[in-house]
Each structure stands twice: as structure tokens, then as C-alpha cells.
Write a protein that holds these residues in place. Sequence first.
Motif, PDB file in Angstrom:
ATOM      1  N   ALA B 150       0.866  -1.189   0.000  1.00 56.01           N
ATOM      2  CA  ALA B 150       0.000   0.000   0.000  1.00 56.01           C
ATOM      3  C   ALA B 150       0.896   1.231   0.000  1.00 56.01           C
ATOM      4  CB  ALA B 150      -0.898  -0.005   1.238  1.00 56.01           C
ATOM      5  N   ARG B 151       0.575   2.190  -0.862  1.00 55.41           N
ATOM      6  CA  ARG B 151       1.453   3.351  -0.997  1.00 55.41           C
ATOM      7  C   ARG B 151       0.654   4.659  -1.068  1.00 55.41           C
ATOM      8  NH1 ARG B 151       4.773   2.652  -5.974  1.00 55.41           N
ATOM      9  NH2 ARG B 151       6.262   1.590  -4.633  1.00 55.41           N
ATOM     10  N   PRO B 152       0.394   5.298   0.057  1.00 59.08           N
ATOM     11  CA  PRO B 152      -0.179   6.646   0.008  1.00 59.08           C
ATOM     12  C   PRO B 152       0.882   7.634  -0.475  1.00 59.08           C
ATOM     13  CG  PRO B 152       0.246   5.987   2.275  1.00 59.08           C
ATOM     14  CD  PRO B 152       0.585   4.810   1.426  1.00 59.08           C
ATOM     15  N   GLU B 153       0.419   8.677  -1.161  1.00 59.05           N
ATOM     16  CA  GLU B 153       1.379   9.581  -1.807  1.00 59.05           C
ATOM     17  C   GLU B 153       0.771  10.972  -1.936  1.00 59.05           C
ATOM     18  OE1 GLU B 153       2.744   7.938  -5.549  1.00 59.05           O
ATOM     19  OE2 GLU B 153       2.732   9.908  -6.499  1.00 59.05           O
ATOM     20  N   ILE B 154       1.557  12.005  -1.711  1.00 58.94           N
ATOM     21  CA  ILE B 154       1.149  13.355  -2.075  1.00 58.94           C
ATOM     22  C   ILE B 154       2.231  13.928  -2.970  1.00 58.94           C
ATOM     23  CG2 ILE B 154      -0.287  13.841  -0.054  1.00 58.94           C
ATOM     24  CD1 ILE B 154       2.082  15.377   1.118  1.00 58.94           C
ATOM     25  N   GLY B 155       1.837  14.712  -3.969  1.00 61.30           N
ATOM     26  CA  GLY B 155       2.832  15.209  -4.904  1.00 61.30           C
ATOM     27  C   GLY B 155       2.350  16.406  -5.675  1.00 61.30           C
ATOM     28  N   VAL B 156       3.154  16.774  -6.618  1.00 61.80           N
ATOM     29  CA  VAL B 156       2.832  17.925  -7.445  1.00 61.80           C
ATOM     30  C   VAL B 156       3.398  17.717  -8.851  1.00 61.80           C
ATOM     31  CG1 VAL B 156       4.893  19.207  -6.713  1.00 61.80           C
ATOM     32  CG2 VAL B 156       2.894  20.456  -7.518  1.00 61.80           C
ATOM     33  N   LEU B 157       2.630  18.138  -9.845  1.00 63.24           N
ATOM     34  CA  LEU B 157       3.116  18.145 -11.232  1.00 63.24           C
ATOM     35  C   LEU B 157       3.340  19.604 -11.611  1.00 63.24           C
ATOM     36  CD1 LEU B 157       0.475  15.763 -12.898  1.00 63.24           C
ATOM     37  CD2 LEU B 157       2.555  15.140 -11.659  1.00 63.24           C
ATOM     38  N   TYR B 158       4.404  19.848 -12.344  1.00 68.30           N
ATOM     39  CA  TYR B 158       4.676  21.219 -12.786  1.00 68.30           C
ATOM     40  C   TYR B 158       5.042  21.194 -14.260  1.00 68.30           C
ATOM     41  CZ  TYR B 158       6.795  25.817 -13.229  1.00 68.30           C
ATOM     42  OH  TYR B 158       7.105  27.085 -13.643  1.00 68.30           O
ATOM     43  N   ARG B 159       4.242  21.895 -15.047  1.00 70.13           N
ATOM     44  CA  ARG B 159       4.471  21.964 -16.496  1.00 70.13           C
ATOM     45  C   ARG B 159       5.447  23.119 -16.761  1.00 70.13           C
ATOM     46  NH1 ARG B 159       0.266  20.998 -20.574  1.00 70.13           N
ATOM     47  NH2 ARG B 159      -1.327  21.245 -18.986  1.00 70.13           N
TER      48      ARG B 159
END
Lengths: 213, 203
Positions: B150-159
Motif C-alpha cells: 500500500a502506498r499513500p502519496e502526495i505530490g505535485v506536477l509542474y508543467r
Amino acid sequence: MNMRKTTYFVVIILAGLGWACQTEPDSAELIDQMVVSTNYDTEADFASYSTYAIPTDTIGFISNNSNDTIITYPESSYPRDVINTIKANMDTRGYSKVDRSQNPDLGINVMVVNDYNVFQEIVYPNYYGYPGSYYSGYYGYGSYYYYPYVNTYAYNTGVLIIEIVDLKNRTPDNKVKVVWDAYLGDVYSTIDRIAQTQEGIDQAFVQSPYIGK
Amino acid sequence: MTMRLIFLFICLLSSSMLLAQEKYIYLSLDVQKPASNTAWIEDITAAAGKLGYRGFIRPNFSAGLDIGWANFDQYEPTSTKQNPTGAITSDYFHYIYSYSGVVSGQYYFKEEDEDRLFPYAGLGLGAMTNEYVLYYNIYEDTERSWGFLARPEIGVLYRFTNRGSVGIMAAIHYDYSTNKSEKFNYNNFSALGFQIGLMAMTF
């Protein structure tokens, strides 16, 4: 982000991912010292022995891919260096070296077993395993002594085995007991074979403080 | 019955995300620190990476597949270990070779056509296999195990640019897997990770 920064970023990511491939320890760091394993007969009273016998400049050689059964000085300086180091440690612990004909309390076997994996067991004819078991005789002392042998080989590996055999308490049918053994490996993959072996022998005695008068 | 439902769910999810018009793939470094049995390995590793594919099945929800790999290692200086009938002396190299695969879903706090920055939170479920290896001299002792991950994750994408198709992604994740190793005293395996990488997108 300009083009140059993007390029740097890509290179860093790719280099990092390349480094992330499955790695193993550096081989020079792995073999710069030997593994030293010792076992002893917990019922043996090492203070009760006074004398020991050991070959002068010959050690046994056990291999599936060679007809040689011994390594002898001066063909190789290894046996003499090994034996002298063992003698020095035995003397320091208060034992006296005597000739085999002088009825020693202890006999010392030294052998190199080639193509031997420590996770396998070597086969001792008429021998039941680790220190504390009996086998049939020690060289020069009745019945027969067979060097152990191995059945399989896959790697060019070698282990130096040192055994201390109790000759003082032979059974009525002339069986003797191994009271201590040391396994040093690997003796082929070394940076300095003699120096590492001598360090390994010293370590074998250091981790066996019960040996001594 | 349960397995059939899970399989059906994965098939539906997979077809949805593969048919999605808007998607992205990423390749990232994944700096990780073990969080379980740190007596065996606790050192941070950067020898790890992740590759993923994610398709939008709602304006602010994507689903995808992530595969990951990591090499953990730690050196144990020479020591003598006693046992009832003797002792052994050596130095040791502790290694874990870890591979994982998850089906993941992400919720984006902005819709995809807004702005260039897309923070998200997600959860991945899948499997992990670890090979635990103890190297000493020419010898090695190994054990491989599989576990649920199980892998909870928070992140961000930046174009990088407004209409560009390339960007970076960064995320923090926590991996918990049921991998056990009796030989090396693992009841489970967990690690905290920070990943940063490149992505190519079609939205």
C-alpha cells in the motif's frame, strides 16, 4: 526553466537511474579479510592438556579437481607460514609442541578444502560431525584416519580448516575426538593470502579464549 | 469471488486509463529511507527509481500503473558473533533489492486545464518483492519474499510552459508492504520516499 537547466536536470535523472541498477558490494572490500568461524566441544577441558603435535611444513589438500592431497613447503611457503602461526598461538596459550612419538595430548590437523561451500557439509568417513564427535584415529595413532571429502563443486573457493584432536582421551577402540575446529575462508580470493590467513588464525584463537592451560 | 471482483475492477480501471485522452508518463529518482527493522538497514538510498503511466478518467482524477525499484545497503563493520558452541568473525554487507508494482489513483486539487501546477494526493495498491542479501567475503545468504503493498502519496506536477508537454513531478510517499523475512527479522517492510523526475503529458 531554460533549455540548459532542463538538460542538466535530464542528465541528473538519467545518471541517477543508471546508478539505481542492481549493485553489489565492491569485491576488494569483500575479500580484504577472511570469515573466521570456530566451534568447540563444550565438554572438553582445555586446561587439562599440555602438549601438542603438528606437522612441520605440510598441510592437507582436499579437492575434487586435483590429485594432490597435500601442500608442501618449499613448493609453497603457505604451509610453513600457516603452521608457524598456529604454533605461535598454541605456545602463547601455554601448550608445548612435541614430536608425534612423544605421546602428545593434542594433535592438530591443518587442511585446505578446495571447491567447498560453507553452506555444504563436508563428509568425514566414520566421523559424526562437529567437535565432540569421534572419528577413527589420528595419523600415527592406530586404526585409520581418512581426510574428509566433498561431493560437489561449483566455484573456485577454498577453506582452511584447523582441527584440534584430543589424543589424550582416546577410546578403548582407539577413536579420537575433535575438540576444536576453525574454518577460514576464502583462501583463494584474497588480496594478500598469507597475511590474511595469519590474521585469520590469530582471530580464531582470539575468539576462543577457552583454549589455554 | 473477491479475486474476480478485484480483477474486474483492475480491468475496467486499466481500460479507462488506457483510453483516456489526457495522460502522462513519468520517470523519477526515488530517494528512500527504510522505516522498518532499521537495525538491519537504516541508511537512506538514492539508488532507486519509479516509472509510471497515469490517465485521467475524470477532470481531477487519474488512475495508472507505477513500477518501482530500489537498492538499499548498509555496511556492518567486523564483529564477532558468539553462539553456544563457537563464534564467527566477519564484516557484513546488508542489501535489499526491492521491486514493486501498483495500480494507483490520484485526486488533483486543481482541474487539468487550470494553471501549470497540479498538487495531488493518491493511493497505490499492489505487490512488492524484496530480496534480502547478506554478503560476507565470497559468501552470501539470501531470502526473497513477496508481499501486498500500500502506498499513500502526495505530490505535485509542474508543467514547464503553458502549453508544453514536458514537466517535472515531485512526490512524497510511504510504502508499507507485508514482506516478511524470518532470516533477517522483518515482519513487514516499510520506507519513506521522496521522488523527483520528468514527465511527458498530453493535457
